[in-house]
Scaffold this active site. Structure first.
Site, mmCIF file in Angstrom:
data_model
loop_
_atom_site.group_PDB
_atom_site.id
_atom_site.type_symbol
_atom_site.label_atom_id
_atom_site.label_comp_id
_atom_site.label_asym_id
_atom_site.label_seq_id
_atom_site.Cartn_x
_atom_site.Cartn_y
_atom_site.Cartn_z
ATOM 1 N N ASP A 132 0.871 -1.266 0.033
ATOM 2 C CA ASP A 132 0.015 0.078 0.097
ATOM 3 C C ASP A 132 0.779 1.139 0.031
ATOM 4 O O ASP A 132 1.956 1.047 -0.278
ATOM 5 C CB ASP A 132 -1.030 0.049 1.101
ATOM 6 C CG ASP A 132 -0.273 -0.052 2.422
ATOM 7 O OD1 ASP A 132 0.901 0.439 2.710
ATOM 8 O OD2 ASP A 132 -0.859 -0.492 3.528
ATOM 9 N N ALA A 133 0.383 2.146 0.391
ATOM 10 C CA ALA A 133 1.221 3.567 0.191
ATOM 11 C C ALA A 133 2.319 3.742 1.068
ATOM 12 O O ALA A 133 3.284 4.309 0.799
ATOM 13 C CB ALA A 133 0.267 4.789 0.377
ATOM 14 N N LYS A 134 2.162 3.102 2.244
ATOM 15 C CA LYS A 134 3.468 3.058 3.091
ATOM 16 C C LYS A 134 4.537 2.395 2.802
ATOM 17 O O LYS A 134 5.570 2.723 3.037
ATOM 18 C CB LYS A 134 3.032 2.207 4.382
ATOM 19 C CG LYS A 134 1.843 2.831 5.153
ATOM 20 C CD LYS A 134 1.441 2.187 6.481
ATOM 21 C CE LYS A 134 0.997 0.757 6.539
ATOM 22 N NZ LYS A 134 -0.395 0.752 5.752
ATOM 23 N N LYS A 153 -12.891 -1.140 -2.904
ATOM 24 C CA LYS A 153 -12.136 -0.074 -2.369
ATOM 25 C C LYS A 153 -10.833 -0.255 -3.013
ATOM 26 O O LYS A 153 -10.126 -1.420 -3.097
ATOM 27 C CB LYS A 153 -11.901 -0.340 -0.810
ATOM 28 C CG LYS A 153 -11.041 0.923 -0.154
ATOM 29 C CD LYS A 153 -11.231 0.897 1.342
ATOM 30 C CE LYS A 153 -10.239 -0.159 1.656
ATOM 31 N NZ LYS A 153 -10.264 -0.375 3.472
ATOM 32 N N LYS A 198 -6.647 1.589 -3.188
ATOM 33 C CA LYS A 198 -5.542 1.947 -2.240
ATOM 34 C C LYS A 198 -4.920 3.208 -2.923
ATOM 35 O O LYS A 198 -4.913 3.381 -4.360
ATOM 36 C CB LYS A 198 -4.511 1.157 -1.995
ATOM 37 C CG LYS A 198 -4.765 -0.072 -0.994
ATOM 38 C CD LYS A 198 -5.232 0.254 0.205
ATOM 39 C CE LYS A 198 -5.473 -0.895 0.948
ATOM 40 N NZ LYS A 198 -5.622 -0.625 2.506
ATOM 41 N N ASP A 235 -8.338 4.448 0.015
ATOM 42 C CA ASP A 235 -7.873 4.243 1.395
ATOM 43 C C ASP A 235 -6.134 4.920 0.937
ATOM 44 O O ASP A 235 -5.245 4.300 0.509
ATOM 45 C CB ASP A 235 -7.553 2.917 1.732
ATOM 46 C CG ASP A 235 -6.877 2.542 3.057
ATOM 47 O OD1 ASP A 235 -6.568 3.859 3.765
ATOM 48 O OD2 ASP A 235 -7.023 1.540 3.613
ATOM 49 N N ASN A 280 -3.891 4.909 3.583
ATOM 50 C CA ASN A 280 -3.235 4.277 4.668
ATOM 51 C C ASN A 280 -2.064 5.334 5.405
ATOM 52 O O ASN A 280 -1.067 5.137 5.423
ATOM 53 C CB ASN A 280 -2.330 3.355 3.989
ATOM 54 C CG ASN A 280 -3.073 2.087 3.656
ATOM 55 O OD1 ASN A 280 -3.643 1.978 2.417
ATOM 56 N ND2 ASN A 280 -3.439 1.375 4.730
ATOM 57 N N GLU A 315 -10.465 7.049 3.463
ATOM 58 C CA GLU A 315 -9.991 6.290 4.481
ATOM 59 C C GLU A 315 -8.628 6.738 4.819
ATOM 60 O O GLU A 315 -7.862 6.597 3.955
ATOM 61 C CB GLU A 315 -10.235 4.788 4.060
ATOM 62 C CG GLU A 315 -9.838 4.017 5.507
ATOM 63 C CD GLU A 315 -10.321 2.615 5.304
ATOM 64 O OE1 GLU A 315 -9.435 1.632 5.864
ATOM 65 O OE2 GLU A 315 -11.189 2.147 4.537
ATOM 66 N N GLU A 349 -9.194 1.902 12.190
ATOM 67 C CA GLU A 349 -8.516 0.521 12.178
ATOM 68 C C GLU A 349 -7.117 0.377 12.878
ATOM 69 O O GLU A 349 -6.791 -0.563 13.600
ATOM 70 C CB GLU A 349 -8.268 0.100 10.888
ATOM 71 C CG GLU A 349 -7.210 0.601 9.953
ATOM 72 C CD GLU A 349 -6.823 0.158 8.452
ATOM 73 O OE1 GLU A 349 -5.898 -0.448 8.206
ATOM 74 O OE2 GLU A 349 -8.043 0.371 7.853
ATOM 75 N N HIS A 390 -12.566 -3.315 10.296
ATOM 76 C CA HIS A 390 -11.202 -3.424 9.343
ATOM 77 C C HIS A 390 -11.207 -5.064 9.335
ATOM 78 O O HIS A 390 -10.993 -5.624 10.555
ATOM 79 C CB HIS A 390 -10.277 -2.768 10.072
ATOM 80 C CG HIS A 390 -8.802 -3.201 9.443
ATOM 81 N ND1 HIS A 390 -7.883 -3.873 10.071
ATOM 82 C CD2 HIS A 390 -8.290 -2.818 8.199
ATOM 83 C CE1 HIS A 390 -6.891 -4.107 9.491
ATOM 84 N NE2 HIS A 390 -7.019 -3.469 8.263
#
Length: 377
Positions: free
Chosen positions: A25-27, A174, A176, A205, A207, A231, A257, A307
């Site tokens: 994900d974005a992290k 959904k 990311k 989302d 994140n 989100e 979450e 979540h």
């Protein structure tokens, strides 16, 4: 006359669920984490003198799973000989057993597996699905898919998975966002919206990867896509920042979450930090704690979209007074012998007693360590 029953045996086990492909994900794209390759689970299996049984689980993505298992091992023996009906009493006893390490995070996530197992046992003994045992408001819950929308997938791959999800009876999609290149985020959102059409519910989302200025700017750009929610646009603990976005944007803000206790969720709720709250029962300490914060959320008129862990959260969402959402992830399918049904955009509450799941042979094969307390049958 009722017969007193006592907890006779507890088995704890930890298992590593490998993911089919590394997940990002974005992290990952902002350099804060590495791609996720596995999910580590803590399972608790409880048996009583009269032969009733229950199963519960907690989990950790990336670090933390071994710590949950280690803490559970230290305190679990304390429930032997307790009445399994006294779930709140048992939870308090276990909290005090580990009081020096606090009442959130790993300390209570370790207790979550035991707490959930006790609810499963109690509902099974009553012959009711957990949702019915708690007091259900509905027999199915709106559902959306997340597992097909990660950033490691190309836009074409996300489109294909979205189509598959909709064909399988899942109601929403959904995806990311939160990439360093915001233009690419917008391109992916526009591509999915065009692909699934304007009548299909769509969520995004980030994140936690935007700062306040970026979140506001992106929130305004995303208004045109008629999203169900945005989100985690900000750091999970930036309650004031989330509250500002919830106030100024038309699109609802969803978060929660990553919060690891009822106390943390109370801070979010008090700050008016979201329109839709997204608690995670294993993360906040189990069903006992989830029900506490769900009551607080309902009192404030919040939507609910728990979540992950749909095997647990389907039942809890079905018991929430306001129309909720439940998140569809297929990652956990290999762990259980049963499957949840989706139809016409909703996930059906199973008629099997309790959670309605049993551990698969594959889950046993992925188990890396286990320990038992009390007397086995």
């Amino acid at each position: 006359m009722s017969t007193v029953d006592l907890i006779r045996h507890v088995k704890l086990s930890t298992a590593r669920l490998p993911l089919a492909v590394p997940i990002s994900d974005a992290k990952v794209f902002t350099g804060r984490q590495k791609p996720m390759t596995e999910v580590v689970f803590l399972f608790a299996e409880i048996t009583t003198e009269l032969g009733h049984s229950g199963i519960g689980f907690s989990y950790s993505k990336r670090a933390g799973g071994p710590a949950q298992y280690a803490h559970a091992k230290e305190v679990a023996e304390g429930i032997i000989g307790e009445d399994p009906n006294d779930i709140a009493k048992i939870y308090t006893k276990l909290l005090w057993a580990g009081a020096s390490v606090g009442r959130s995070g790993v300390a209570t996530q370790a207790l979550a597996a035991i707490d959930i197992a006790l609810y499963d046992l109690k509902a099974k003994r009553a012959g009711l699905p957990l949702a019915k045992f708690l007091g259900s408001h509905r027999d199915s819950v709106q559902t959306y898919n997340t597992s097909g929308g990660f950033l490691n997938a190309t836009l074409d791959e996300v489109k294909a998975r979205a189509s598959q999800s909709l064909e399988e009876g899942i109601g929403g999609i959904k995806i990311k966002v939160g990439l360093p290149d915001s233009a690419e985020d917008l391109r992916r959102v526009a591509g999915i919206r065009e692909h699934i059409g304007w009548d299909v519910p769509l969520m995004v989302d980030a994140n936690q990867q935007w700062d306040r200025a970026t979140a506001l700017r992106m929130g305004r750009r995303l208004e045109e896509f008629n999203l169900i929610w945005i989100e985690e646009p900000l750091d999970a603990y930036d309650f004031e920042g989330h509250a500002h976005l919830a106030q100024v944007l038309d699109t609802p803000i969803a978060t929660g979450e990553m919060l690891a206790s009822v106390a943390e969720h109370k801070g979010l709720i008090a700050a008016n930090g979201c329109d839709i709250i997204q608690p995670d029962a294993p993360r906040v300490g189990g069903i006992t704690q989830f029900l506490r914060l769900a009551a607080l959320a309902d009192e404030r008129g919040l939507g609910l979209a728990p979540h992950f862990a749909m095997e647990i959260h389907l039942h809890l969402a079905a018991a929430y007074p306001r129309e909720p959402w439940v998140e569809h992830f297929d990652w956990l399918d290999p762990l259980f012998n049963e499957r949840l049904e989706t139809k016409d955009g909703r996930m059906i509450v199973p008629d099997r007693p309790g959670l309605g799941v049993t551990l698969s042979d594959q889950a046993r094969a992925w188990t890396t360590e286990s320990v038992e307390f009390g007397a086995a049958a």
